[in-house]
Design a protein around this motif. Sequence first.
Motif, PDB file in Angstrom:
ATOM      1  N   VAL A  16       0.828  -1.208   0.000  1.00 12.44           N
ATOM      2  CA  VAL A  16       0.000   0.000   0.000  1.00 12.44           C
ATOM      3  C   VAL A  16       0.861   1.255   0.000  1.00 12.44           C
ATOM      4  N   ILE A  17       0.342   2.295  -0.657  1.00 17.84           N
ATOM      5  CA  ILE A  17       1.058   3.556  -0.831  1.00 17.84           C
ATOM      6  C   ILE A  17       0.177   4.710  -0.346  1.00 17.84           C
ATOM      7  N   GLY A  18       0.766   5.634   0.423  1.00 16.55           N
ATOM      8  CA  GLY A  18      -0.018   6.744   0.966  1.00 16.55           C
ATOM      9  C   GLY A  18      -1.104   6.263   1.902  1.00 16.55           C
ATOM     10  N   PHE A  19      -0.825   5.193   2.596  1.00 19.44           N
ATOM     11  CA  PHE A  19      -1.834   4.471   3.373  1.00 19.44           C
ATOM     12  C   PHE A  19      -1.778   4.848   4.859  1.00 19.44           C
ATOM     13  N   PRO A  20      -2.935   5.039   5.523  1.00 16.26           N
ATOM     14  CA  PRO A  20      -4.299   4.905   5.004  1.00 16.26           C
ATOM     15  C   PRO A  20      -4.979   6.233   4.641  1.00 16.26           C
ATOM     16  N   ASN A  21      -4.310   7.362   4.862  1.00 13.14           N
ATOM     17  CA  ASN A  21      -4.998   8.661   4.748  1.00 13.14           C
ATOM     18  C   ASN A  21      -4.887   9.327   3.379  1.00 13.14           C
TER      19      ASN A  21
END
Length: 221
Positions: free
Chosen positions: A62-67
């Motif tokens: 996941v990338i830029g996770f979670p916001n």
Amino acid sequence: MDRKHIFEKVDHTLLTQTATWEEIKQICDDAIAYQVASVCIPPSYVKQVKDYVKDQMAVCTVIGFPNGYNSTAVKVFETKDAIAQGADEIDMVINLGLLKDKQYDLVLDEIKQIKAACGDHILKVIIETCLLTDEEKIKMCEIVTQAGADFIKTSTGFSKAGATFEDVALFAKHVGKNVKIKAAGGIASFDDAEKFISLGASRLGTSRIIKLAKNQEGTGY
């Protein structure tokens, strides 16, 4: 629906902040045993997981996770680093503030940059449906299609709610023909999984389906 058909659409997921290597290794073992689509794990474990599973299982992170509110440059760096470490698939979170501000060009550009960083690796775009209006969800179907991403994904599983049948049906109606659908968050039963697939989901992000199968077989955690 045959359970094997369900398993092959599952991204077997463990993204909790406290996830240990032993827990990550266990879901890798289960992912291989049940021949799911991928194992979805935190970026910090990508190299370790790839070394462990080798070519037996696709590795998703996941990338830029979670916001989703990292800068685009940071998300692009995260993506390139994850792929260099061995990730096969990338699930990114959009910048929801930009969408709410109707800065659609910036949302589109970010997805395009991350897709470029992915190269021929699969990119799934998480739009966090529980925080959006139907109008915003439809707009994101258009943007994800235009950006050339491979999937639109409902949820992180870390916000107010996860996937709903209504949202997957909405995606199926509005997304481009080359974009697939991933339902994630709150998929708690085989009946749920079958319903999401029948509505158009090609992937299911869940930690529960394999646990449920193991428990029914008497081999639960």
